[in-house]
Enzyme design. Structure first.
Site, mmCIF file in Angstrom:
data_model
loop_
_atom_site.group_PDB
_atom_site.id
_atom_site.type_symbol
_atom_site.label_atom_id
_atom_site.label_comp_id
_atom_site.label_asym_id
_atom_site.label_seq_id
_atom_site.Cartn_x
_atom_site.Cartn_y
_atom_site.Cartn_z
ATOM 1 N N GLU A 396 -19.386 16.329 29.842
ATOM 2 C CA GLU A 396 -20.012 15.400 28.883
ATOM 3 C C GLU A 396 -19.735 15.833 27.451
ATOM 4 O O GLU A 396 -19.622 17.033 27.181
ATOM 5 C CB GLU A 396 -21.537 15.402 29.092
ATOM 6 N N ASP A 397 -19.675 14.866 26.543
ATOM 7 C CA ASP A 397 -19.535 15.207 25.124
ATOM 8 C C ASP A 397 -20.883 15.626 24.548
ATOM 9 O O ASP A 397 -21.021 16.675 23.947
ATOM 10 C CB ASP A 397 -18.932 14.037 24.326
ATOM 11 N N ASP A 400 -28.159 13.506 24.958
ATOM 12 C CA ASP A 400 -29.163 13.194 23.943
ATOM 13 C C ASP A 400 -30.504 13.012 24.667
ATOM 14 O O ASP A 400 -31.171 13.996 24.993
ATOM 15 C CB ASP A 400 -28.671 11.927 23.225
ATOM 16 N N PHE A 449 -27.182 12.591 13.783
ATOM 17 C CA PHE A 449 -26.101 11.832 14.401
ATOM 18 C C PHE A 449 -24.774 12.501 14.065
ATOM 19 O O PHE A 449 -24.427 12.668 12.903
ATOM 20 C CB PHE A 449 -26.107 10.373 13.926
ATOM 21 N N ARG A 462 -13.470 9.393 15.778
ATOM 22 C CA ARG A 462 -13.187 10.207 16.962
ATOM 23 C C ARG A 462 -12.081 11.230 16.705
ATOM 24 O O ARG A 462 -12.022 12.270 17.321
ATOM 25 C CB ARG A 462 -12.728 9.317 18.120
HETATM 26 P P1 5GP Z 1 -28.283 9.807 26.178
HETATM 27 O O1 5GP Z 1 -28.279 8.872 27.321
HETATM 28 O O2 5GP Z 1 -28.289 11.247 26.557
HETATM 29 O O3 5GP Z 1 -29.391 9.484 25.204
HETATM 30 O O4 5GP Z 1 -27.019 9.469 25.313
HETATM 31 C C1 5GP Z 1 -25.790 9.911 25.591
HETATM 32 C C2 5GP Z 1 -24.761 9.114 24.832
HETATM 33 O O5 5GP Z 1 -25.255 8.656 23.552
HETATM 34 C C3 5GP Z 1 -23.600 10.022 24.513
HETATM 35 O O6 5GP Z 1 -22.679 10.063 25.572
HETATM 36 C C4 5GP Z 1 -23.063 9.402 23.250
HETATM 37 O O7 5GP Z 1 -22.187 8.354 23.586
HETATM 38 C C5 5GP Z 1 -24.261 8.815 22.556
HETATM 39 N N1 5GP Z 1 -24.800 9.735 21.533
HETATM 40 C C6 5GP Z 1 -25.962 10.387 21.548
HETATM 41 N N2 5GP Z 1 -26.123 11.135 20.425
HETATM 42 C C7 5GP Z 1 -24.989 10.938 19.704
HETATM 43 C C8 5GP Z 1 -24.538 11.442 18.443
HETATM 44 O O8 5GP Z 1 -25.186 12.238 17.737
HETATM 45 N N3 5GP Z 1 -23.319 11.006 18.023
HETATM 46 C C9 5GP Z 1 -22.557 10.138 18.737
HETATM 47 N N4 5GP Z 1 -21.394 9.782 18.220
HETATM 48 N N5 5GP Z 1 -22.965 9.647 19.921
HETATM 49 C C10 5GP Z 1 -24.166 10.049 20.401
#
Ligand code: 5GP
Length: 481
Positions: A396-397, A400, A449, A462
């Site tokens: 995973e990148d 959150d 963010f 990106r």
């Molecule tokens: P989660 O379901 O854990 O809330 O969100 C995961 C997805 O939200 C990540 O894979 C990403 O696409 C997006 N995301 C969450 N925080 C960030 C952030 O700080 N920057 C970016 N670019 N995407 C985020």
């Protein structure tokens, strides 16, 4: 012969007066170094501060030491009197033979015998040092040590004041920039930057490096180029050293006619020191470098809205290599399926897999979000191959709230893999709503963010080689929130 208490007292009084004067930080520290050396009847003294990463020592003031000794190379806090980091006083009886001295040969050549290192402590933590040097081997009395500890306390206050000054100045500049709604290029100044630059272009270059979290040292080493008998007749001191790249940089934004002379010196330096990596940056190279990192007149648009860099490219690469090492060790003798979610993971996946010493296969999924709050996940592209009975590592990148990962993990578990683990580059733990197990984490990020290294904002950013904090309101044409 020791000094009387009254004599130490009067020197301390004098030092205090200088410390409280309107002189520059460098001049204050030069003067204190002189008074301290004379008070303990030593030949030299220097006052040093740790760099922001606490990896290197930077000379702020000095007395009685040659230029070649002061610029003998980067002073590593872990190699040069390392116990000072723990707040201890360090005494070296014979500098040429002690392994706590980083450059014993230079000490020998410069006729330095004993060194006394006194930590400069701020709230109990070392932030710098005072070093006393003598030509004759000698001991220091308790009174000498106690006097120098008091001088170190004065230095701590001076450092703190200078740091505060710097912080206020940067804060003012940053708020001015924000007011004009343009990009902010300041770092949170948490540590003193005591360097005084010879030229404004050098300061600009240092700011650029700071912005991109690239560690730098200013003029840490002078290279002798020509000798007349025993005497050094010509030296060359490159402007910067970048420890992460082991690279020296000489800037030539000045007049082009100086370039020929610099090129000559550089050729000589390379011939005498073939192991040294050095680059000459002229004005157009400098602008190209600025543009590459989205800074300066050529690259303004690329990082518009990026408030500051959290992780430099080099730092990300180092961390990715470490993660890959841990994964390779944990899966020794096994095959691994790496699963990623498009598109944010592309950079991380590409770098991580290159450092895995295992047989791996790759698969990707794509998802979209729907629902009034955008929280419901839908798979728009599923895996190409079956993962049943396979060891799967979900890459995973960023995690959150954890909602996406939670959904994906339950989808993958339904296919009965032999094992299922998670590796994420970034963990935004402060925002977690669902408790998901993370087996490998690159960095824990603050609740901000972030963009770059695969992560986007509205499809862009990106391609940035680093990870930075984005403030969309700083993007031109965006209304402030
Ligand atoms: P989660 O379901 O854990 O809330 O969100 C995961 C997805 O939200 C990540 O894979 C990403 O696409 C997006 N995301 C969450 N925080 C960030 C952030 O700080 N920057 C970016 N670019 N995407 C985020």
């Amino acid at each position: 012969m020791g000094r009387s208490r009254a004599s130490y007292y009067s020197i301390l009084k004098q030092i205090n007066k200088v410390a409280n004067s309107a002189l520059s930080l460098k001049k204050i520290c030069n003067s204190i170094a002189k008074s301290a050396a004379k008070a303990v009847q030593a030949n030299g003294c220097r006052i040093l501060s740790f760099n922001p990463q606490k990896e290197y020592l930077i000379t702020i003031g000095a007395y009685g030491l040659s230029d070649i000794y002061l610029k003998k190379g980067p002073l590593d806090v872990h190699k040069s009197l390392p116990d000072i980091l723990d707040g201890k006083v360090v005494f070296i009886a014979n500098a040429a033979k002690d392994e706590r001295v980083q450059y014993p040969k230079v000490a020998l050549a410069q006729g330095i015998s004993s060194i006394l290192g006194i930590p400069v402590l701020e709230k109990g933590e070392a932030i710098g040092e005072i070093r006393i040097y003598t030509r004759e081997p000698r001991q220091f009395s308790e009174a000498d040590r106690s006097f120098l500890l008091s001088v170190a306390d004065i230095c701590a206050v001076i450092f703190e004041r200078a740091e505060l000054h710097q912080l206020l100045e940067q804060d003012y500049k940053a708020s001015e920039k924000r007011r004009k709604s343009s990009r902010v290029s300041s770092l949170p100044a948490t540590t003193l930057r005591p360097t005084s630059f010879a030229h404004p272009s050098e300061e600009d270059f240092a700011k650029l490096l700071d912005f991109y979290c690239i560690e730098w040292l200013y003029e840490p080493r002078s290279f002798p180029l020509r000798w007349e008998g025993d005497k050094i007749a010509e030296m060359f001191t490159p402007d910067f050293y970048l420890p992460e790249l082991d690279l020296y940089i000489e800037l030539t934004t000045l007049k082009q006619n100086l370039l020929t002379e610099k090129n000559r010196k550089l050729r000589q330096l390379r011939a005498l020191y073939p192991e040294v990596n050095i680059r000459l940056l002229n004005k157009s190279d400098f602008l190209k470098l600025l543009a590459k990192y989205g800074y300066g007149p050529l690259g303004e648009a690329k990082v518009e809205g990026v408030d500051r860099v959290l992780y430099s490219h080099a730092k990300i690469q180092r961390r990715v290599r470490t993660l890959a090492r841990h994964i390779s060790r944990d899966y020794t003798g096994q095959r691994l399926v790496l699963v990623g979610i498009l598109k944010g993971v592309v950079c991380f996946m590409a770098d991580l897999m290159q450092h895995l010493s295992l047989p791996v296969t790759l698969d990707f999924m794509a998802i979209s979000y729907y629902g009034s709050d955008g929280q419901v996940v839908k798979i728009t592209r599923d895996l190409d191959s079956s993962i049943t009975g396979q060891h799967v590592l979900m890459v995973e990148d960023i995690v959150d709230t954890g909602m996406t990962l939670n959904y994906i993990l339950s989808h993958l578990s339904a296919h009965n893999p032999a094992s299922l683990r998670v590796c994420t580059l970034l963990d935004k733990r402060a925002r977690r709503l669902v408790n998901v197990p993370l087996d490998y984490v690159g960095f824990e990020v603050p609740d901000e963010f972030v963009v770059g290294y695969g992560l986007d904002y509205k499809g862009e950013y990106r391609n940035l080689p680093f990870i930075g904090i984005l403030h969309p309101e700083l993007i031109k044409g965006t209304k402030p929130r």
